[in-house]
Structures are given as C-alpha cells and as structure tokens.
Design a protein around this motif. Structure first.
Motif, PDB file in Angstrom:
ATOM      1  N   THR A 140      22.297  94.870  63.330  1.00  0.00           N
ATOM      2  CA  THR A 140      21.559  95.525  64.399  1.00  0.00           C
ATOM      3  C   THR A 140      20.607  94.975  64.768  1.00  0.00           C
ATOM      4  OG1 THR A 140      22.621  97.792  63.173  1.00  0.00           O
ATOM      5  CG2 THR A 140      20.604  97.850  64.817  1.00  0.00           C
ATOM      6  N   VAL A 141      20.240  94.845  66.144  1.00  0.00           N
ATOM      7  CA  VAL A 141      19.005  94.491  66.667  1.00  0.00           C
ATOM      8  C   VAL A 141      17.987  95.672  67.193  1.00  0.00           C
ATOM      9  CG1 VAL A 141      18.162  92.839  68.476  1.00  0.00           C
ATOM     10  CG2 VAL A 141      20.326  92.367  67.680  1.00  0.00           C
ATOM     11  N   VAL A 142      16.888  95.468  66.507  1.00  0.00           N
ATOM     12  CA  VAL A 142      15.904  96.173  66.998  1.00  0.00           C
ATOM     13  C   VAL A 142      14.804  95.575  68.050  1.00  0.00           C
ATOM     14  CG1 VAL A 142      13.987  98.164  66.498  1.00  0.00           C
ATOM     15  CG2 VAL A 142      16.202  97.972  64.964  1.00  0.00           C
ATOM     16  N   THR A 143      14.527  95.935  69.081  1.00  0.00           N
ATOM     17  CA  THR A 143      13.870  95.186  69.944  1.00  0.00           C
ATOM     18  C   THR A 143      12.592  95.732  70.391  1.00  0.00           C
ATOM     19  OG1 THR A 143      13.527  93.767  71.757  1.00  0.00           O
ATOM     20  CG2 THR A 143      15.019  95.416  72.111  1.00  0.00           C
ATOM     21  N   GLN A 144      11.334  95.383  70.440  1.00  0.00           N
ATOM     22  CA  GLN A 144      10.189  96.051  71.035  1.00  0.00           C
ATOM     23  C   GLN A 144      10.169  95.802  72.470  1.00  0.00           C
ATOM     24  OE1 GLN A 144       7.779  93.911  67.907  1.00  0.00           O
ATOM     25  NE2 GLN A 144       6.468  95.696  67.968  1.00  0.00           N
ATOM     26  N   ASN A 145      11.121  95.013  72.965  1.00  0.00           N
ATOM     27  CA  ASN A 145      10.889  94.446  74.336  1.00  0.00           C
ATOM     28  C   ASN A 145      11.653  95.382  75.277  1.00  0.00           C
ATOM     29  OD1 ASN A 145       9.645  92.006  73.441  1.00  0.00           O
ATOM     30  ND2 ASN A 145      11.654  91.024  73.265  1.00  0.00           N
ATOM     31  N   VAL A 146      11.399  95.500  76.731  1.00  0.00           N
ATOM     32  CA  VAL A 146      12.037  96.313  77.488  1.00  0.00           C
ATOM     33  C   VAL A 146      12.685  95.500  78.666  1.00  0.00           C
ATOM     34  CG1 VAL A 146      10.261  98.164  77.175  1.00  0.00           C
ATOM     35  CG2 VAL A 146       9.883  96.491  79.008  1.00  0.00           C
ATOM     36  N   ARG A 243      15.198 108.117  67.852  1.00  0.00           N
ATOM     37  CA  ARG A 243      15.320 106.852  67.907  1.00  0.00           C
ATOM     38  C   ARG A 243      14.630 106.214  66.628  1.00  0.00           C
ATOM     39  NH1 ARG A 243      12.431 104.494  73.129  1.00  0.00           N
ATOM     40  NH2 ARG A 243      14.194 105.741  73.974  1.00  0.00           N
ATOM     41  N   VAL A 244      13.388 106.814  66.210  1.00  0.00           N
ATOM     42  CA  VAL A 244      12.764 106.585  65.015  1.00  0.00           C
ATOM     43  C   VAL A 244      13.825 106.577  63.853  1.00  0.00           C
ATOM     44  CG1 VAL A 244      10.883 107.060  63.267  1.00  0.00           C
ATOM     45  CG2 VAL A 244      10.500 106.961  65.786  1.00  0.00           C
ATOM     46  N   GLU A 245      14.657 107.679  63.810  1.00  0.00           N
ATOM     47  CA  GLU A 245      15.476 107.950  62.600  1.00  0.00           C
ATOM     48  C   GLU A 245      16.499 106.839  62.860  1.00  0.00           C
ATOM     49  OE1 GLU A 245      15.254 110.101  60.205  1.00  0.00           O
ATOM     50  OE2 GLU A 245      13.067 110.496  61.291  1.00  0.00           O
ATOM     51  N   ALA A 250      19.171 102.232  60.168  1.00  0.00           N
ATOM     52  CA  ALA A 250      19.371 100.939  60.425  1.00  0.00           C
ATOM     53  C   ALA A 250      18.866  99.996  59.244  1.00  0.00           C
ATOM     54  CB  ALA A 250      19.102 100.438  61.666  1.00  0.00           C
ATOM     55  N   VAL A 251      17.521 100.156  59.119  1.00  0.00           N
ATOM     56  CA  VAL A 251      16.995  99.375  57.987  1.00  0.00           C
ATOM     57  C   VAL A 251      17.434  99.866  56.552  1.00  0.00           C
ATOM     58  CG1 VAL A 251      14.878  99.087  56.493  1.00  0.00           C
ATOM     59  CG2 VAL A 251      14.596  99.460  59.287  1.00  0.00           C
ATOM     60  N   SER A 252      17.651 100.947  56.253  1.00  0.00           N
ATOM     61  CA  SER A 252      18.590 101.218  54.953  1.00  0.00           C
ATOM     62  C   SER A 252      19.853 100.792  54.883  1.00  0.00           C
ATOM     63  CB  SER A 252      18.531 102.946  54.858  1.00  0.00           C
ATOM     64  OG  SER A 252      17.094 103.476  54.910  1.00  0.00           O
ATOM     65  N   GLU A 253      20.543 100.492  55.984  1.00  0.00           N
ATOM     66  CA  GLU A 253      21.883  99.871  55.893  1.00  0.00           C
ATOM     67  C   GLU A 253      22.063  98.659  55.712  1.00  0.00           C
ATOM     68  OE1 GLU A 253      23.821 101.903  59.087  1.00  0.00           O
ATOM     69  OE2 GLU A 253      23.603 103.852  58.394  1.00  0.00           O
ATOM     70  N   SER A 254      20.928  98.015  55.995  1.00  0.00           N
ATOM     71  CA  SER A 254      20.701  96.553  55.943  1.00  0.00           C
ATOM     72  C   SER A 254      20.217  95.994  54.704  1.00  0.00           C
ATOM     73  CB  SER A 254      19.957  95.904  57.116  1.00  0.00           C
ATOM     74  OG  SER A 254      20.414  96.382  58.285  1.00  0.00           O
ATOM     75  N   ASP A 255      20.687  94.821  54.337  1.00  0.00           N
ATOM     76  CA  ASP A 255      19.946  93.972  53.124  1.00  0.00           C
ATOM     77  C   ASP A 255      18.920  93.133  53.439  1.00  0.00           C
ATOM     78  OD1 ASP A 255      20.993  91.909  54.091  1.00  0.00           O
ATOM     79  OD2 ASP A 255      22.856  92.097  52.540  1.00  0.00           O
ATOM     80  N   SER A 256      18.435  92.841  54.562  1.00  0.00           N
ATOM     81  CA  SER A 256      17.494  91.834  54.764  1.00  0.00           C
ATOM     82  C   SER A 256      16.978  92.413  56.383  1.00  0.00           C
ATOM     83  CB  SER A 256      18.000  90.284  54.914  1.00  0.00           C
ATOM     84  OG  SER A 256      19.106  90.154  55.648  1.00  0.00           O
ATOM     85  N   LEU A 257      15.628  91.853  56.758  1.00  0.00           N
ATOM     86  CA  LEU A 257      15.111  91.979  57.979  1.00  0.00           C
ATOM     87  C   LEU A 257      14.398  90.526  58.487  1.00  0.00           C
ATOM     88  CD1 LEU A 257      13.778  93.390  60.236  1.00  0.00           C
ATOM     89  CD2 LEU A 257      11.812  94.130  58.695  1.00  0.00           C
ATOM     90  N   LEU A 258      14.852  90.126  59.426  1.00  0.00           N
ATOM     91  CA  LEU A 258      14.313  88.926  60.175  1.00  0.00           C
ATOM     92  C   LEU A 258      13.675  89.455  61.211  1.00  0.00           C
ATOM     93  CD1 LEU A 258      14.128  86.098  60.146  1.00  0.00           C
ATOM     94  CD2 LEU A 258      16.255  85.847  61.244  1.00  0.00           C
TER      95      LEU A 258
END
Length: 313
Positions: A140-146, A243-245, A250-258
């Motif tokens: 999943t991609v979480v972006t702060q950009n608009v 969106r926060v939820e 997405a964080v919980s379902e992933s095994d790493s964060l880049l």
C-alpha cells in the motif's frame, strides 16, 4: 535439476520489462531545481535498502513532498530550495478558508492561475519504481502529497493522507467535482483572466496581482450553491477519521514501512512511523535531510530517492 537452483525464465523476462520501462523515464534538468543538495548514493546504501526490501513480504510506503521535487514540484522545508526557504508564503489555513469569503476568493483566484502548471507535472522515476515494487510486494502507498503523481504512474492501492488537489468538494452538501471540470467552469466565469503562471508550489497556490483577485469569480456548487473547496486537508484541519483508520489498518497488515522523501514534521505522517515501531515492524527512511524519526529507526539513508529505488528494483 537446474530449475531448482536458478530463477525462472519468467523472472528474467519480467525484470527486462521493468528495466526497459524505467529506462524510458527521463528527468528534464529544469525539473531538478527543487531537489536539495545531496551526496552521491553509496554502494552500502544501495545494499542496505535492497536487503530491507528483500526481507519484506508486504511493504507499506509512506511518501512525502521530497519524492515530487524530481518532478519539478518544490517541497516545503528543504534548505535553499524548499518553499519556506525561498519565499514568505504560508499555506492556506483551514479556519480562515471556512470563515472568510474574501479568503476563499483569494485562494481560488491563485489556485486557478497556478492549476495549469501544477496539474501538468508528470511522475518521475521514483513514482514508477514504487509502482513496480507495489505489485511485487503486495503493498500500500500512503502519500502526504496532493499531486496525484502516484496514480499517474499507475499505482492502484494508494491512500492520499491529506486528500488530493484533483478533486473538489462542496462545503455545504458535500458534492464532489473533478478539478479539471472546475477549471473549465472558472475559465468561463473569468474569461478576462489568463490562467497561466511560471511559478509552482506543493499545493498549487501561487502569487498573483491584487487586481486579478478583486475581479475574480470563485466557483459555487451546481447542486446547492455552496462554496467549493479542494478536497485537501488544509493546515489546521484534521485528517478525516475514516482515512486515519484506513492507514492504521494498512500499517497493521504490513510487515515493514519504507518512508520516502518526508521529513515527518507533520504529525499525521510521524504517527504512522510510531505505530509501525510499536507493532514491531521494520522501518527504513530515505530522505536527503534529517527527519523527525531518525533516532528511532535502524536504517536511515540520506540520499536522493531517485538515485536508489531504480537500482534496487
């Protein structure tokens, strides 16, 4: 027997396709003027990021304004080239926009003029690299950009943390509009104004003469006549709860964060890192300058994202 020791032909063919695709992505020199000064990427950095990615099965990406500087869109905080370093510009505040019609009018006039340049920006090698890794790592991609550049590059599983400049919402009835459609309406309402600008900002807001603002007609909702607002979380506003939820899941379902190209100064991005660490995820950061979480993670690479990601693919 040989097939049990060597990658399959399909593996090699897939990599050839990816390499050819990425090799066609060019970065015009003029779009790099907003990239901060940085050191060349080292082989150790490449190997460390490669190992981090290889050890992940389901990765979450968190991207910030630093990945769009290579598309010619400035970030806010970089030394010398960031928006705050070059101008006295302060982003629009949520409550000011909500309360004051003259602020709404000023914002829409400036956004109208800046839209053509902002909306035509194209993805760079980072966005395309993330798209390829997204497919490989079921991520999943979480972006702060608009700026919509992840979607333009082909990514599908994207959460736009702070919304998007490419969608407009009515503050009264919550009807949605495509931003390109609103631009067509604004051109009709303001035919005396030429909507072009040579400047660009992360939110599409640009400086224009006061006389243009005074004669400007802002857009209204076709359904109820209410004031329209870009579907962006302005400074001082809260990210919508749903969106926060979605991000938390997405964080919980992933095994790493880049983390890519974010200083993590804004808490909505920083708390994603905090959650990942609390849940025992592997976290890595690639960013030219320092970030708010450098002291918390095991792998921080100070480099241009575009110098690393294409190589680790």
């Amino acid at each position: 027997m040989a097939t049990s020791y060597f990658p399959s032909l399909r593996y090699f063919m897939n990599n050839i396709i990816i390499i050819r695709k990425l090799s066609t992505v060019s970065t015009p020199t003029e779009t790099l003027k907003f990239v901060p000064k940085h050191n060349p990427v080292s082989e150790a950095n490449i190997n460390n990021v490669q190992s981090f990615i290889n050890n992940s099965k389901k990765m979450l990406f968190l991207t910030g304004a630093g990945i769009s500087t290579e598309s010619g869109i400035p970030d806010y905080r970089s030394e010398e080239v960031g928006l705050y370093a070059r101008t006295n510009h302060k982003p629009i505040q949520h409550m000011e926009f909500i309360k004051y019609p003259h602020v709404q009018k000023r914002y829409w006039a400036r956004n109208f003029v800046g839209w053509t340049t902002f909306s035509k920006r194209e993805p760079n090698i980072i966005h395309y690299s993330i798209c390829e890794l997204e497919k490989e790592k079921i991520s999943t991609v979480v972006t702060q950009n608009v700026d919509n550049l992840h979607y333009k590059a082909g990514s599908q599983n994207v959460i736009e943390l702070h919304g998007t400049a490419f969608r407009v919402i009515c503050l009264k009835c919550e009807a949605f509009y495509d931003r390109h459609y609103i631009q067509e309406r604004l051109i009709q309402l303001n035919s005396h104004i030429t909507p072009t600008s040579t400047t660009i900002r992360p939110d599409g807001d640009v400086d224009i003469p006061l006389e243009i603002i005074e004669g400007f007609k802002p857009p209204l909702c076709e359904s109820c006549g209410g004031m329209l607002k870009p579907d962006i979380t302005f400074f001082g506003d809260n990210v919508p709860r749903a969106r926060v939820e979605a991000v938390k899941s997405a964080v919980s379902e992933s095994d790493s964060l880049l983390v890519l190209g974010s200083s993590l100064t804004v808490f909505s991005g920083y708390r994603i890192v905090l959650q990942a660490l609390e849940e025992g995820k592997n976290v890595a950061i690639i960013n030219i300058g320092p970030t708010r979480a450098d002291h918390l993670v095991k792998l921080k690479v100070s480099a241009k994202c575009g110098d690393i990601l294409p190589l680790v693919i």
